[in-house]
Motif scaffolding. Structure first.
Motif, PDB file in Angstrom:
ATOM      1  N   GLY A  33       0.817  -1.213   0.000  1.00 17.58           N
ATOM      2  CA  GLY A  33       0.000   0.000   0.000  1.00 17.58           C
ATOM      3  C   GLY A  33       0.845   1.255   0.000  1.00 17.58           C
ATOM      4  O   GLY A  33       0.335   2.360   0.171  1.00 17.58           O
ATOM      5  N   PHE A  34       2.146   1.088  -0.185  1.00 16.25           N
ATOM      6  CA  PHE A  34       3.066   2.224  -0.231  1.00 16.25           C
ATOM      7  C   PHE A  34       2.756   3.078  -1.469  1.00 16.25           C
ATOM      8  O   PHE A  34       2.272   2.579  -2.473  1.00 16.25           O
ATOM      9  CB  PHE A  34       4.504   1.704  -0.281  1.00 16.25           C
ATOM     10  N   PRO A  35       3.042   4.395  -1.411  1.00 19.72           N
ATOM     11  CA  PRO A  35       2.813   5.252  -2.580  1.00 19.72           C
ATOM     12  C   PRO A  35       3.454   4.684  -3.838  1.00 19.72           C
ATOM     13  O   PRO A  35       4.518   4.055  -3.762  1.00 19.72           O
ATOM     14  CB  PRO A  35       3.486   6.574  -2.167  1.00 19.72           C
ATOM     15  N   PRO A  36       2.771   4.852  -4.983  1.00 20.39           N
ATOM     16  CA  PRO A  36       1.619   5.726  -5.225  1.00 20.39           C
ATOM     17  C   PRO A  36       0.251   5.077  -5.060  1.00 20.39           C
ATOM     18  O   PRO A  36      -0.732   5.541  -5.653  1.00 20.39           O
ATOM     19  CB  PRO A  36       1.838   6.128  -6.683  1.00 20.39           C
ATOM     20  N   ALA A  37       0.122   3.995  -4.287  1.00 20.59           N
ATOM     21  CA  ALA A  37      -1.189   3.387  -4.071  1.00 20.59           C
ATOM     22  C   ALA A  37      -2.135   4.412  -3.459  1.00 20.59           C
ATOM     23  O   ALA A  37      -1.792   5.080  -2.484  1.00 20.59           O
ATOM     24  CB  ALA A  37      -1.052   2.179  -3.142  1.00 20.59           C
ATOM     25  N   ALA A  38      -3.316   4.539  -4.035  1.00 14.26           N
ATOM     26  CA  ALA A  38      -4.289   5.523  -3.555  1.00 14.26           C
ATOM     27  C   ALA A  38      -5.067   4.929  -2.385  1.00 14.26           C
ATOM     28  O   ALA A  38      -6.257   4.619  -2.488  1.00 14.26           O
ATOM     29  CB  ALA A  38      -5.223   5.931  -4.690  1.00 14.26           C
ATOM     30  N   SER A  40      -5.550   5.257   2.040  1.00 11.30           N
ATOM     31  CA  SER A  40      -5.288   6.143   3.178  1.00 11.30           C
ATOM     32  C   SER A  40      -4.066   5.694   3.961  1.00 11.30           C
ATOM     33  O   SER A  40      -3.335   6.515   4.520  1.00 11.30           O
ATOM     34  CB  SER A  40      -6.517   6.194   4.090  1.00 11.30           C
ATOM     35  N   SER A  41      -3.787   4.386   4.014  1.00  6.07           N
ATOM     36  CA  SER A  41      -2.632   3.893   4.755  1.00  6.07           C
ATOM     37  C   SER A  41      -1.315   4.319   4.128  1.00  6.07           C
ATOM     38  O   SER A  41      -0.268   4.273   4.780  1.00  6.07           O
ATOM     39  CB  SER A  41      -2.679   2.367   4.841  1.00  6.07           C
ATOM     40  N   ALA A  42      -1.341   4.739   2.862  1.00  5.37           N
ATOM     41  CA  ALA A  42      -0.105   5.145   2.180  1.00  5.37           C
ATOM     42  C   ALA A  42       0.543   6.337   2.876  1.00  5.37           C
ATOM     43  O   ALA A  42       1.780   6.466   2.876  1.00  5.37           O
ATOM     44  CB  ALA A  42      -0.395   5.480   0.720  1.00  5.37           C
ATOM     45  N   TYR A  43      -0.242   7.228   3.469  1.00  5.89           N
ATOM     46  CA  TYR A  43       0.317   8.387   4.160  1.00  5.89           C
ATOM     47  C   TYR A  43       1.183   7.939   5.332  1.00  5.89           C
ATOM     48  O   TYR A  43       2.286   8.436   5.544  1.00  5.89           O
ATOM     49  CB  TYR A  43      -0.797   9.297   4.686  1.00  5.89           C
ATOM     50  N   ARG A  44       0.641   7.003   6.119  1.00  5.75           N
ATOM     51  CA  ARG A  44       1.380   6.517   7.294  1.00  5.75           C
ATOM     52  C   ARG A  44       2.636   5.767   6.865  1.00  5.75           C
ATOM     53  O   ARG A  44       3.697   5.926   7.474  1.00  5.75           O
ATOM     54  CB  ARG A  44       0.464   5.602   8.111  1.00  5.75           C
ATOM     55  N   MET A 158      10.347  -4.135   9.470  1.00  3.52           N
ATOM     56  CA  MET A 158       9.189  -3.345   9.884  1.00  3.52           C
ATOM     57  C   MET A 158       8.002  -3.849   9.074  1.00  3.52           C
ATOM     58  O   MET A 158       8.026  -3.832   7.839  1.00  3.52           O
ATOM     59  CB  MET A 158       9.455  -1.862   9.586  1.00  3.52           C
ATOM     60  N   THR A 159       6.980  -4.332   9.755  1.00  3.67           N
ATOM     61  CA  THR A 159       5.832  -4.940   9.085  1.00  3.67           C
ATOM     62  C   THR A 159       4.578  -4.153   9.385  1.00  3.67           C
ATOM     63  O   THR A 159       4.274  -3.896  10.555  1.00  3.67           O
ATOM     64  CB  THR A 159       5.632  -6.392   9.571  1.00  3.67           C
ATOM     65  N   THR A 160       3.849  -3.766   8.349  1.00  5.55           N
ATOM     66  CA  THR A 160       2.578  -3.080   8.565  1.00  5.55           C
ATOM     67  C   THR A 160       1.448  -3.946   8.030  1.00  5.55           C
ATOM     68  O   THR A 160       1.556  -4.546   6.966  1.00  5.55           O
ATOM     69  CB  THR A 160       2.578  -1.675   7.919  1.00  5.55           C
ATOM     70  N   CYS A 161       0.402  -4.048   8.799  1.00  6.46           N
ATOM     71  CA  CYS A 161      -0.756  -4.874   8.442  1.00  6.46           C
ATOM     72  C   CYS A 161      -2.007  -3.989   8.388  1.00  6.46           C
ATOM     73  O   CYS A 161      -2.163  -3.113   9.235  1.00  6.46           O
ATOM     74  CB  CYS A 161      -0.992  -5.956   9.489  1.00  6.46           C
ATOM     75  N   ALA A 162      -2.873  -4.187   7.427  1.00 10.05           N
ATOM     76  CA  ALA A 162      -3.080  -5.359   6.598  1.00 10.05           C
ATOM     77  C   ALA A 162      -2.322  -5.214   5.258  1.00 10.05           C
ATOM     78  O   ALA A 162      -1.917  -4.118   4.926  1.00 10.05           O
ATOM     79  CB  ALA A 162      -4.594  -5.513   6.342  1.00 10.05           C
ATOM     80  N   PRO A 163      -2.157  -6.359   4.487  1.00  5.14           N
ATOM     81  CA  PRO A 163      -2.707  -7.681   4.780  1.00  5.14           C
ATOM     82  C   PRO A 163      -1.940  -8.378   5.898  1.00  5.14           C
ATOM     83  O   PRO A 163      -0.758  -8.118   6.124  1.00  5.14           O
ATOM     84  CB  PRO A 163      -2.558  -8.419   3.451  1.00  5.14           C
ATOM     85  N   TYR A 164      -2.620  -9.301   6.564  1.00  7.12           N
ATOM     86  CA  TYR A 164      -2.026  -9.987   7.706  1.00  7.12           C
ATOM     87  C   TYR A 164      -1.124 -11.135   7.295  1.00  7.12           C
ATOM     88  O   TYR A 164      -0.378 -11.659   8.132  1.00  7.12           O
ATOM     89  CB  TYR A 164      -3.136 -10.450   8.649  1.00  7.12           C
ATOM     90  N   GLY A 367      -8.165   8.298   9.662  1.00  3.99           N
ATOM     91  CA  GLY A 367      -7.009   9.146   9.391  1.00  3.99           C
ATOM     92  C   GLY A 367      -7.430  10.568   9.063  1.00  3.99           C
ATOM     93  O   GLY A 367      -6.705  11.531   9.351  1.00  3.99           O
ATOM     94  N   LYS A 368      -8.612  10.720   8.465  1.00 11.08           N
ATOM     95  CA  LYS A 368      -9.066  12.045   8.041  1.00 11.08           C
ATOM     96  C   LYS A 368      -9.461  12.946   9.207  1.00 11.08           C
ATOM     97  O   LYS A 368      -9.463  14.169   9.055  1.00 11.08           O
ATOM     98  CB  LYS A 368     -10.256  11.904   7.083  1.00 11.08           C
ATOM     99  N   VAL A 369      -9.791  12.373  10.355  1.00 11.64           N
ATOM    100  CA  VAL A 369     -10.229  13.221  11.458  1.00 11.64           C
ATOM    101  C   VAL A 369      -9.141  14.212  11.855  1.00 11.64           C
ATOM    102  O   VAL A 369      -9.420  15.342  12.269  1.00 11.64           O
ATOM    103  CB  VAL A 369     -10.669  12.374  12.675  1.00 11.64           C
ATOM    104  N   TYR A 370      -7.879  13.829  11.685  1.00  5.72           N
ATOM    105  CA  TYR A 370      -6.781  14.716  12.064  1.00  5.72           C
ATOM    106  C   TYR A 370      -6.681  15.899  11.092  1.00  5.72           C
ATOM    107  O   TYR A 370      -6.450  17.027  11.507  1.00  5.72           O
ATOM    108  CB  TYR A 370      -5.475  13.928  12.096  1.00  5.72           C
TER     109      TYR A 370
END
Length: 476
Positions: A33-38, A40-44, A158-164, A367-370
């Motif tokens: 999900g890393f950029p340029p994937a559209a 929301s998790s791409a920002y983090r 460093m592992t980010t989920c999902a996918p699990y 993520g958008k609430v911030y």
């Protein structure tokens, strides 16, 4: 029936490969999900990788090919502009077969019996790893991580989920090479963030995987305190490893100043975010908007603009949500499609008030609430009262409060937001921005990455070099 997965016989595509320094620790970042994937998790993911690079790490990101994201929510190449140029990105030729829309690529079984085909696909995936849709990616992801480690030994995964399924990959590298790892769970796996309870038992296949992998983690990151506490209670031995690392907002996503509303011309309310909630939620909001326009002359001449991704694959902008939005066109409702990352601040900058539509309750943080909080604009909440977004917005001077999803109460919130928009002072808008400043994404992620660097990165440099790094002293 066999799942046909893309082969990694050909070398995965690499964006760039700058020279390595022997005295720098190396983190392999498994970030689907890393950029340029559209997404929301791409920002983090982008900020996490950038923080590691800024701390002196060599960073190799492993994700999937751009073409794969085009099947889902699409691509936003402006997201890539903010990636530190020192970061290496490996893009694997993996894709979701169920999102393929070219019928010429369909097998005979899929063409004749599509539902039976997808059910068999899921069974096959679950045999490989207990996660539908992505379980079948396990073998190819493991090969990729092991190959990257052979080419440049990792000091940290460093592992980010999902996918699990990423957990299986993490475990493989730990088993074979004892590479320490940190898991960024974000929403967690065994917690049902929508229902607010356990998603599966500890003795289930997924439960056994989760407990085994988490037991060896150097740290487990979660996006809010309710999720973190769920894991502390579920795995008592992990209490000291669980951290709250909130999402936050990017400074370039909020306008430097808000324009002054002109009540005589009407107001523009806006929603920005993925529309992946049930149509019933959207229906409640649109009904509340319609009722508010009948009550308030200012709202009667105002408009409501909805922006973001709606649906994935063949259902992109072809679903019940779109039908509701089209039906509301006579009430001043417009759908404008997704917004590129580079245009987010400008979009907020021309709106007068924001509408925050969210599912779930206390376990869910959008993520958008911030961004909404930092915009300096009035915010209408369309979510449950007991929601983590309420904790973020508590004390915000331009928030109308959480009133649930009853259309009549939402109508009152729209009316109140209209008054706030017309009457808000510069001091109130400045106070709203100040309230949100603690949620800047860098401020949330920098301490977490600094902690990992001190406990893992420092040892990688000063230690015996068992992972292939220099044994010279120094700071990562």
């Amino acid at each position: 029936m066999q799942i046909r997965l893309p082969s990694l016989v050909t070398r995965a595509r690499t964006d760039h490969r700058p020279p390595r320094r022997g005295d720098r620790p190396h983190v392999v970042y498994l970030a689907i999900g890393f950029p340029p994937a559209a997404k929301s998790s791409a920002y983090r993911m982008r900020e996490t990788a950038n923080q590691f690079a800024a701390r002196g790490w060599d960073v190799t990101v492993i994700t999937i090919a751009d073409e794969s994201w085009e099947r889902e929510y699409g691509l936003d190449h402006t997201l890539s502009d903010g990636v530190d140029p020192r970061i290496v990105v490996e893009r694997l030729p993996l894709a979701r077969a169920d999102l393929e829309t070219d019928i010429r690529a369909f097998s005979e079984a899929r063409t004749l019996h599509p539902q039976r085909w997808i059910e068999e696909q899921r069974r096959q995936e679950l045999r490989i790893f207990p996660e539908p849709v992505f379980g079948g990616w396990r073998t190819e992801l493991e090969r990729a991580v092991l190959r990257v480690h052979r080419e440049h030994a990792a000091d940290l995964l460093m592992t980010t989920c999902a996918p699990y399924v990423n957990l299986a990959v993490t475990w493989r590298l730990w088993q074979e090479h004892r590479v320490p790892y940190v898991i960024d769970f974000r929403d967690g796996w065994s917690v049902d963030v929508i229902g607010g309870k356990a998603a599966f038992d500890r003795d289930s296949a997924a439960g056994r995987w989760e407990e085994k992998v988490l037991a060896e983690a150097r740290a487990v990151w979660c996006v809010n305190e309710p999720i973190a506490e769920f894991y502390r209670e579920r795995y008592e031995a992990l209490r000291d490893q669980v951290r709250v690392v909130r999402n936050g907002y990017d400074e370039d996503c909020v306008p430097s100043a808000t324009h002054r509303a002109d009540p005589t011309e009407g107001l523009t309310f806006g929603y920005l975010g993925s529309i992946n909630f049930a149509p019933a939620l959207l229906d409640s909001v649109l009904t509340g908007w319609r009722l508010a326009r009948r009550q308030d002359p200012l709202l009667a001449r105002s408009r409501f603009e909805v922006r973001g991704h709606i649906g994935a694959g063949a259902l992109r902008e072809a679903n019940a949500h779109m039908e509701l939005l089209r039906a509301a066109a006579g009430d001043g409702v417009e759908f404008g499609g997704p917004v590129a990352k580079a245009d987010v601040a400008a979009t907020y900058g021309r709106w007068d008030a924001l509408v925050l539509m969210l599912v779930g309750g206390r376990f869910v943080t959008s993520g958008k609430v911030y961004e909404y909080a930092a915009s300096g604009l009035p915010v209408v909440s369309a979510h449950e009262v007991d929601h983590d977004a309420s904790a973020v917005l508590a004390g915000h001077p331009l928030w109308t409060g959480a009133v649930g999803l009853d259309p009549r109460r939402l109508a009152d919130s729209f009316v109140r937001a209209a008054r706030l928009t017309a009457d808000a002072t510069d001091d109130q808008r400045a106070a709203a921005r100040t309230h949100a400043r603690r949620y800047a994404r860098g401020a949330q992620l920098a301490p977490a990455v600094a902690e990992v660097t001190a406990t893992v990165g420092g040892a990688a440099i000063a230690g015996p070099g068992s992972h292939g790094t220099s044994s010279e002293g120094g700071q990562a």
